[in-house]
Design a protein around this motif. Structure first.
Motif, PDB file in Angstrom:
ATOM      1  N   LEU A 124       0.811  -1.225   0.000  1.00 18.42           N
ATOM      2  CA  LEU A 124       0.000   0.000   0.000  1.00 18.42           C
ATOM      3  C   LEU A 124       0.842   1.272   0.000  1.00 18.42           C
ATOM      4  CD1 LEU A 124      -3.032  -0.751   2.353  1.00 18.42           C
ATOM      5  CD2 LEU A 124      -2.896  -0.854  -0.137  1.00 18.42           C
ATOM      6  N   ARG A 125       1.963   1.255   0.689  1.00 19.39           N
ATOM      7  CA  ARG A 125       2.788   2.472   0.779  1.00 19.39           C
ATOM      8  C   ARG A 125       4.017   2.307  -0.099  1.00 19.39           C
ATOM      9  NH1 ARG A 125       2.741   6.779   4.088  1.00 19.39           N
ATOM     10  NH2 ARG A 125       1.230   5.791   5.491  1.00 19.39           N
ATOM     11  N   PHE A 138       0.391   5.629  -3.240  1.00 21.12           N
ATOM     12  CA  PHE A 138      -0.286   4.576  -2.486  1.00 21.12           C
ATOM     13  C   PHE A 138      -0.803   3.483  -3.418  1.00 21.12           C
ATOM     14  CE2 PHE A 138      -0.562   8.415   0.056  1.00 21.12           C
ATOM     15  CZ  PHE A 138      -0.092   7.966   1.290  1.00 21.12           C
ATOM     16  N   THR A 142       0.766  -5.288   3.540  1.00 23.92           N
ATOM     17  CA  THR A 142       1.093  -3.969   4.085  1.00 23.92           C
ATOM     18  C   THR A 142       1.380  -4.037   5.575  1.00 23.92           C
ATOM     19  OG1 THR A 142       0.255  -1.703   4.350  1.00 23.92           O
ATOM     20  CG2 THR A 142      -1.345  -3.496   4.497  1.00 23.92           C
ATOM     21  N   HIS A 158       0.256  -1.718   7.443  1.00 21.20           N
ATOM     22  CA  HIS A 158      -0.905  -1.053   8.037  1.00 21.20           C
ATOM     23  C   HIS A 158      -1.834  -2.112   8.621  1.00 21.20           C
ATOM     24  CE1 HIS A 158      -0.421   2.630   5.142  1.00 21.20           C
ATOM     25  NE2 HIS A 158       0.667   2.336   5.819  1.00 21.20           N
ATOM     26  N   ASP A 159      -1.878  -2.210   9.945  1.00 18.95           N
ATOM     27  CA  ASP A 159      -2.638  -3.286  10.570  1.00 18.95           C
ATOM     28  C   ASP A 159      -3.911  -2.810  11.263  1.00 18.95           C
ATOM     29  OD1 ASP A 159      -1.466  -1.924  12.630  1.00 18.95           O
ATOM     30  OD2 ASP A 159      -0.603  -3.683  13.622  1.00 18.95           O
ATOM     31  N   GLN A 160      -4.293  -1.566  11.014  1.00 19.11           N
ATOM     32  CA  GLN A 160      -5.523  -1.067  11.621  1.00 19.11           C
ATOM     33  C   GLN A 160      -6.737  -1.641  10.896  1.00 19.11           C
ATOM     34  OE1 GLN A 160      -5.525   0.900  14.439  1.00 19.11           O
ATOM     35  NE2 GLN A 160      -3.330   0.446  14.360  1.00 19.11           N
ATOM     36  N   ASP A 165      -7.855   0.298   7.941  1.00 23.39           N
ATOM     37  CA  ASP A 165      -7.066   0.099   6.725  1.00 23.39           C
ATOM     38  C   ASP A 165      -7.518  -1.149   5.985  1.00 23.39           C
ATOM     39  OD1 ASP A 165      -5.393   2.351   7.156  1.00 23.39           O
ATOM     40  OD2 ASP A 165      -4.190   1.194   8.580  1.00 23.39           O
ATOM     41  N   ARG A 166      -7.792  -2.210   6.727  1.00 25.77           N
ATOM     42  CA  ARG A 166      -8.256  -3.452   6.107  1.00 25.77           C
ATOM     43  C   ARG A 166      -9.602  -3.236   5.427  1.00 25.77           C
ATOM     44  NH1 ARG A 166      -6.708  -8.414  10.222  1.00 25.77           N
ATOM     45  NH2 ARG A 166      -4.781  -7.516  11.049  1.00 25.77           N
ATOM     46  N   GLU A 217     -10.823  -0.463   4.295  1.00 26.63           N
ATOM     47  CA  GLU A 217     -10.648   0.362   3.098  1.00 26.63           C
ATOM     48  C   GLU A 217     -10.136  -0.481   1.934  1.00 26.63           C
ATOM     49  OE1 GLU A 217      -8.387   4.449   1.562  1.00 26.63           O
ATOM     50  OE2 GLU A 217      -7.667   3.398   3.361  1.00 26.63           O
ATOM     51  N   GLY A 218      -9.154  -1.341   2.207  1.00 28.23           N
ATOM     52  CA  GLY A 218      -8.605  -2.179   1.148  1.00 28.23           C
ATOM     53  C   GLY A 218      -9.628  -3.141   0.580  1.00 28.23           C
ATOM     54  N   TYR A 254      -5.999  -9.803   2.347  1.00 27.27           N
ATOM     55  CA  TYR A 254      -5.216  -8.776   3.025  1.00 27.27           C
ATOM     56  C   TYR A 254      -4.235  -9.467   3.974  1.00 27.27           C
ATOM     57  CZ  TYR A 254      -4.728  -4.035   5.072  1.00 27.27           C
ATOM     58  OH  TYR A 254      -4.272  -2.814   5.479  1.00 27.27           O
TER      59      TYR A 254
END
Length: 221
Positions: free
Chosen positions: A52-53, A58, A79, A81-83, A86-87, A89-90, A98
């Motif tokens: 993602l980053r 992005f 990614t 990003h483990d919030q 974030d999941r 959104e993906g 994910y």
């Protein structure tokens, strides 16, 4: 399958590319958005592994553009990003799965197999080709005598492409596309060599040459 890996981390990218290639897939590796878009414009992929980053933006923007043009290529996000947000959104953007870094390669392999079972040739639980039985998702072929038949990575890549549309005729260039990642040297007789090897292992009647057009799985097997 032909896989596009979009990952800027050198160590992780090299590990993932090596591992996925050992499972019999062709892997192209892009380390930024521009290179990823260039790859997508140049070839058809069966799966995208997407960070993602990235240095120039992005990865989720690539995913959104794919889905906006109704491109259903499966995408697994990888990614740090483990919030939960974030999941969400993906997945809402159209990701099929994910994975949170650090990525366990065994888990990645299982996720790839799970996606493959839902799409393409590997979705077939069993394919009968003459006297052989092919289990694409298991990367296993059983011969007439009950013994396993081993295929190389490129032999699997070629067979995967032929099985993806069993009655379709694939041109030589389409099969070359399945065999090579970008940067690999393409020799003029490579497709013929691997077709010959598959015929020797699976039976000469399994792959039909359609003169002037290409190859297909024979409708008579």
């Amino acid at each position: 399958m032909r896989v596009l890996l979009v990952e800027d981390d050198e160590l992780l990218g090299d590990a993932v590319k090596t591992h996925v290639a050992r499972q019999g897939h062709a892997v192209d590796w892009a380390q930024n958005l521009d290179d990823a878009e260039a790859n997508l414009a140049a070839a058809r992929f069966d799966l995208i592994l997407l960070d993602l980053r990235l240095p120039d933006g992005f990865g989720i923007d690539i995913l959104k553009r794919l889905r906006a043009r109704r491109d259903a290529t499966p995408v697994i996000i990888m990614t740090a990003h483990d919030q939960v947000a974030d999941r969400i959104e993906g997945l809402n953007a159209g990701a099929d799965d994910y994975l949170v870094k650090p990525v366990d390669l065994g888990e990645l392999q299982a996720r790839i197999h799970a996606v493959a079972r839902r799409y393409g040739a590997s979705a077939l639980p069993e394919v009968v080709l003459g006297a052989t039985r092919v289990f694409p998702s298991e990367r296993r072929i059983v011969g007439e005598d009950g013994q396993d038949i081993g295929l190389s990575s490129r032999e699997w890549a070629l067979l995967d492409r032929l099985l993806s549309r069993r009655q379709a005729i694939f041109s030589k260039s389409q099969l070359e596309d399945a065999l090579y990642d970008f940067g690999a040297e393409v020799e003029s007789n490579t497709v013929e060599v691997y077709v010959s090897r598959l015929r020797r292992k699976l039976g000469k009647e399994v792959i039909e040459t359609v003169r002037g057009l290409g190859y297909r799985i024979s409708p008579h097997v």
